[in-house]
Motif scaffolding. Sequence first.
Motif, PDB file in Angstrom:
ATOM      1  N   ASP A  60      46.351  47.515  42.638  1.00 27.67           N
ATOM      2  CA  ASP A  60      46.031  46.631  41.516  1.00 27.67           C
ATOM      3  C   ASP A  60      44.518  46.502  41.387  1.00 27.67           C
ATOM      4  O   ASP A  60      43.848  45.998  42.297  1.00 27.67           O
ATOM      5  CB  ASP A  60      46.664  45.251  41.766  1.00 27.67           C
ATOM      6  CG  ASP A  60      46.556  44.310  40.572  1.00 27.67           C
ATOM      7  OD1 ASP A  60      45.550  44.378  39.846  1.00 27.67           O
ATOM      8  OD2 ASP A  60      47.476  43.507  40.368  1.00 27.67           O
ATOM      9  N   GLY A  61      43.989  46.935  40.254  1.00 26.21           N
ATOM     10  CA  GLY A  61      42.544  46.987  40.082  1.00 26.21           C
ATOM     11  C   GLY A  61      41.859  45.652  39.910  1.00 26.21           C
ATOM     12  O   GLY A  61      40.624  45.576  39.966  1.00 26.21           O
ATOM     13  N   ILE A  62      42.616  44.589  39.654  1.00 28.82           N
ATOM     14  CA  ILE A  62      41.960  43.293  39.444  1.00 28.82           C
ATOM     15  C   ILE A  62      42.348  42.250  40.487  1.00 28.82           C
ATOM     16  O   ILE A  62      41.859  41.126  40.445  1.00 28.82           O
ATOM     17  CB  ILE A  62      42.239  42.738  38.033  1.00 28.82           C
ATOM     18  CG1 ILE A  62      43.726  42.412  37.855  1.00 28.82           C
ATOM     19  CG2 ILE A  62      41.762  43.697  36.970  1.00 28.82           C
ATOM     20  CD1 ILE A  62      44.027  41.735  36.521  1.00 28.82           C
ATOM     21  N   GLU A  63      43.192  42.624  41.420  1.00 26.76           N
ATOM     22  CA  GLU A  63      43.664  41.654  42.402  1.00 26.76           C
ATOM     23  C   GLU A  63      42.521  41.057  43.213  1.00 26.76           C
ATOM     24  O   GLU A  63      42.514  39.865  43.526  1.00 26.76           O
ATOM     25  CB  GLU A  63      44.684  42.305  43.333  1.00 26.76           C
ATOM     26  CG  GLU A  63      45.316  41.346  44.327  1.00 26.76           C
ATOM     27  CD  GLU A  63      46.399  41.998  45.148  1.00 26.76           C
ATOM     28  OE1 GLU A  63      47.136  41.267  45.838  1.00 26.76           O
ATOM     29  OE2 GLU A  63      46.515  43.239  45.105  1.00 26.76           O
ATOM     30  N   ASP A  64      41.539  41.886  43.572  1.00 31.86           N
ATOM     31  CA  ASP A  64      40.448  41.396  44.406  1.00 31.86           C
ATOM     32  C   ASP A  64      39.143  41.198  43.636  1.00 31.86           C
ATOM     33  O   ASP A  64      38.055  41.196  44.221  1.00 31.86           O
ATOM     34  CB  ASP A  64      40.213  42.334  45.594  1.00 31.86           C
ATOM     35  CG  ASP A  64      39.994  43.779  45.164  1.00 31.86           C
ATOM     36  OD1 ASP A  64      40.113  44.058  43.949  1.00 31.86           O
ATOM     37  OD2 ASP A  64      39.716  44.623  46.038  1.00 31.86           O
ATOM     38  N   LEU A  65      39.239  41.009  42.312  1.00 35.91           N
ATOM     39  CA  LEU A  65      38.022  40.742  41.540  1.00 35.91           C
ATOM     40  C   LEU A  65      37.294  39.479  42.004  1.00 35.91           C
ATOM     41  O   LEU A  65      36.056  39.459  42.003  1.00 35.91           O
ATOM     42  CB  LEU A  65      38.352  40.645  40.044  1.00 35.91           C
ATOM     43  CG  LEU A  65      38.724  41.945  39.320  1.00 35.91           C
ATOM     44  CD1 LEU A  65      38.682  41.734  37.809  1.00 35.91           C
ATOM     45  CD2 LEU A  65      37.822  43.094  39.720  1.00 35.91           C
ATOM     46  N   PRO A  66      37.994  38.391  42.376  1.00 33.14           N
ATOM     47  CA  PRO A  66      37.247  37.224  42.870  1.00 33.14           C
ATOM     48  C   PRO A  66      36.371  37.554  44.079  1.00 33.14           C
ATOM     49  O   PRO A  66      35.244  37.065  44.188  1.00 33.14           O
ATOM     50  CB  PRO A  66      38.351  36.224  43.229  1.00 33.14           C
ATOM     51  CG  PRO A  66      39.485  36.594  42.334  1.00 33.14           C
ATOM     52  CD  PRO A  66      39.435  38.088  42.250  1.00 33.14           C
ATOM     53  N   THR A  67      36.867  38.415  44.976  1.00 29.96           N
ATOM     54  CA  THR A  67      36.074  38.814  46.139  1.00 29.96           C
ATOM     55  C   THR A  67      34.866  39.635  45.715  1.00 29.96           C
ATOM     56  O   THR A  67      33.749  39.449  46.229  1.00 29.96           O
ATOM     57  CB  THR A  67      36.945  39.637  47.119  1.00 29.96           C
ATOM     58  OG1 THR A  67      38.063  38.850  47.520  1.00 29.96           O
ATOM     59  CG2 THR A  67      36.148  40.048  48.343  1.00 29.96           C
ATOM     60  N   ILE A  68      35.072  40.534  44.758  1.00 29.83           N
ATOM     61  CA  ILE A  68      33.962  41.342  44.248  1.00 29.83           C
ATOM     62  C   ILE A  68      32.917  40.442  43.609  1.00 29.83           C
ATOM     63  O   ILE A  68      31.707  40.623  43.807  1.00 29.83           O
ATOM     64  CB  ILE A  68      34.477  42.397  43.248  1.00 29.83           C
ATOM     65  CG1 ILE A  68      35.331  43.439  43.979  1.00 29.83           C
ATOM     66  CG2 ILE A  68      33.328  43.079  42.511  1.00 29.83           C
ATOM     67  CD1 ILE A  68      35.981  44.454  43.067  1.00 29.83           C
ATOM     68  N   ALA A 123      28.486  36.548  34.778  1.00 31.81           N
ATOM     69  CA  ALA A 123      29.808  36.534  34.173  1.00 31.81           C
ATOM     70  C   ALA A 123      30.402  35.154  34.279  1.00 31.81           C
ATOM     71  O   ALA A 123      29.880  34.269  34.939  1.00 31.81           O
ATOM     72  CB  ALA A 123      30.718  37.562  34.868  1.00 31.81           C
ATOM     73  N   ALA A 124      31.536  34.978  33.590  1.00 30.50           N
ATOM     74  CA  ALA A 124      32.199  33.682  33.610  1.00 30.50           C
ATOM     75  C   ALA A 124      32.695  33.376  35.011  1.00 30.50           C
ATOM     76  O   ALA A 124      33.015  34.256  35.789  1.00 30.50           O
ATOM     77  CB  ALA A 124      33.378  33.694  32.635  1.00 30.50           C
ATOM     78  N   SER A 125      32.777  32.097  35.352  1.00 30.05           N
ATOM     79  CA  SER A 125      33.238  31.683  36.665  1.00 30.05           C
ATOM     80  C   SER A 125      34.725  31.948  36.801  1.00 30.05           C
ATOM     81  O   SER A 125      35.471  31.947  35.838  1.00 30.05           O
ATOM     82  CB  SER A 125      32.963  30.197  36.871  1.00 30.05           C
ATOM     83  OG  SER A 125      33.660  29.434  35.912  1.00 30.05           O
ATOM     84  N   ALA A 126      35.151  32.159  38.029  1.00 25.66           N
ATOM     85  CA  ALA A 126      36.549  32.484  38.279  1.00 25.66           C
ATOM     86  C   ALA A 126      37.288  31.275  38.809  1.00 25.66           C
ATOM     87  O   ALA A 126      36.782  30.512  39.594  1.00 25.66           O
ATOM     88  CB  ALA A 126      36.632  33.633  39.289  1.00 25.66           C
ATOM     89  N   ASP A 127      38.490  31.116  38.375  1.00 23.13           N
ATOM     90  CA  ASP A 127      39.382  30.099  38.903  1.00 23.13           C
ATOM     91  C   ASP A 127      40.574  30.792  39.525  1.00 23.13           C
ATOM     92  O   ASP A 127      40.983  31.866  39.085  1.00 23.13           O
ATOM     93  CB  ASP A 127      39.879  29.161  37.789  1.00 23.13           C
ATOM     94  CG  ASP A 127      38.764  28.347  37.209  1.00 23.13           C
ATOM     95  OD1 ASP A 127      38.829  28.083  36.006  1.00 23.13           O
ATOM     96  OD2 ASP A 127      37.835  27.989  37.956  1.00 23.13           O
TER      97      ASP A 127
END
Length: 469
Positions: A60-68, A123-127
């Motif tokens: 999954d290409g977006i699963e670890d976007l918060p970590t990135i 970029a926008a903040s992640a929740d």
Amino acid sequence: MAKSILLVEDDSAIATVVTAALQDEGFDVSRCASIAKRDRLLAADRFDAMLTDVVLEDGDGIEDLPTIRDSFAEMPIIVLSAQNTLDTAVRATETGAFEYFPKPFDLNELVRAVSQAVGTSSAASADEGDMGDSLGLVGRSPAMQGVYRMITRVLRNDLTVLILGESGTGKELVAEAIHQLGRRKTGPFVPVNAAAIPSELIESELFGHERGAFTGAVSQTIGKFEQANGGTLFLDEIGDMPFEAQTRLLRALQSGRIRRVGGRQEIAIDVRIVAATNRDLQPMIEAGKFREDLYYRLNVVPIEIPPLRERTEDVGSLAAHFLKLAANEGLPAHQLSPEAVALLERMPWRGNVRELRNTVMRLALLAREDIIDANAVEEIIGKASQEADPVVGGDLQASVRNWLVENNPPSGTVYHRAQAAFEKPLIEWALQETRGNQLRAASLLGINRNTLRKKLDELSIEPDAFTDR
């Protein structure tokens, strides 16, 4: 120095086209097709932005976007996906994506988004969070992708939203999605149907009233604004709100304070406003039926819901969704054959998604086989419904029944909604027969001329439009 872009895409054709378009605009593009290669590139180089697909060859290409984003807080991330559901759009937003593009996307629009992203400091903040498709917004058509993207853009703010669309398209579902996925999701969601409330009671319904404010006000009543405090107030059918009530609504929106009917004390309110209408408000403004200043106050972020006839490719997925709902409600489990889906796609669906839902529920109840084929569809819902307008011609009682089935008005509103639906074409017919002569039209209808004038005003009917017919 050229801005550097990391493109993570395992579809070589898409990757080639996107790379060429970005390079034509002067960007330096690095490509990869896997999460493992992406991580190696991120560890070795600094990129000004990243574009990533969701489903990649190794995960999954977006699963670890918060970590990135924790490691590369200044790098905007744009998500590209063929998994075109509201769930995907929201996941992309919640994991910190700068923008989300469903496939197929407009290449020029993508390039503009990349240019905008690299010119933005962060970029926008992640929740954290996730959601399923339980909100009932189903469909992967390009028309619905625009809706999903607009929903994701208003989740992290309290901007007022005006939802536009025909009856039965799912305007309340969109309003509920904005609330349940947004920052006010822990607060109440309070819907108000302006068309279902008598004009003399709408101010009391919205703002509440004090004891003794009018005949029958035997106790203090809290209005919808106060009930929605801390959450979202959904003003459905806002185009049917009486003009006088529009003035008080505008004042409340401007000041953030209300006053109960018969009260003296002003009460501060904290609500997000989401409004909806199936009417074209511009002609109503020109005719003096709707306040222009209220329109601009409500129309901060417009979201237009497409009618089902403009997204027939979604009929099959919607029908499958409704069959699952039917099974959950205790009806027999069914599936539709490809031929049955093709037949449903050819139907006019004047009642939009609501009509399709009711039709599928009828199929689930009456179909004898597990697989519903085209013959069963024709047998149960009839060939006539595929072509004929359900409220034109034939037996009037049957037409009324069809209208009730297709529109499914909420409990407590059936009489007023049905009356409003049938009054307008009846009065327009009388005006057409009398070429706009109100006195003769009233006589033809068997009502008082003053009553006719009141109805013309309430239903936004212009008698002059019939004079040359």
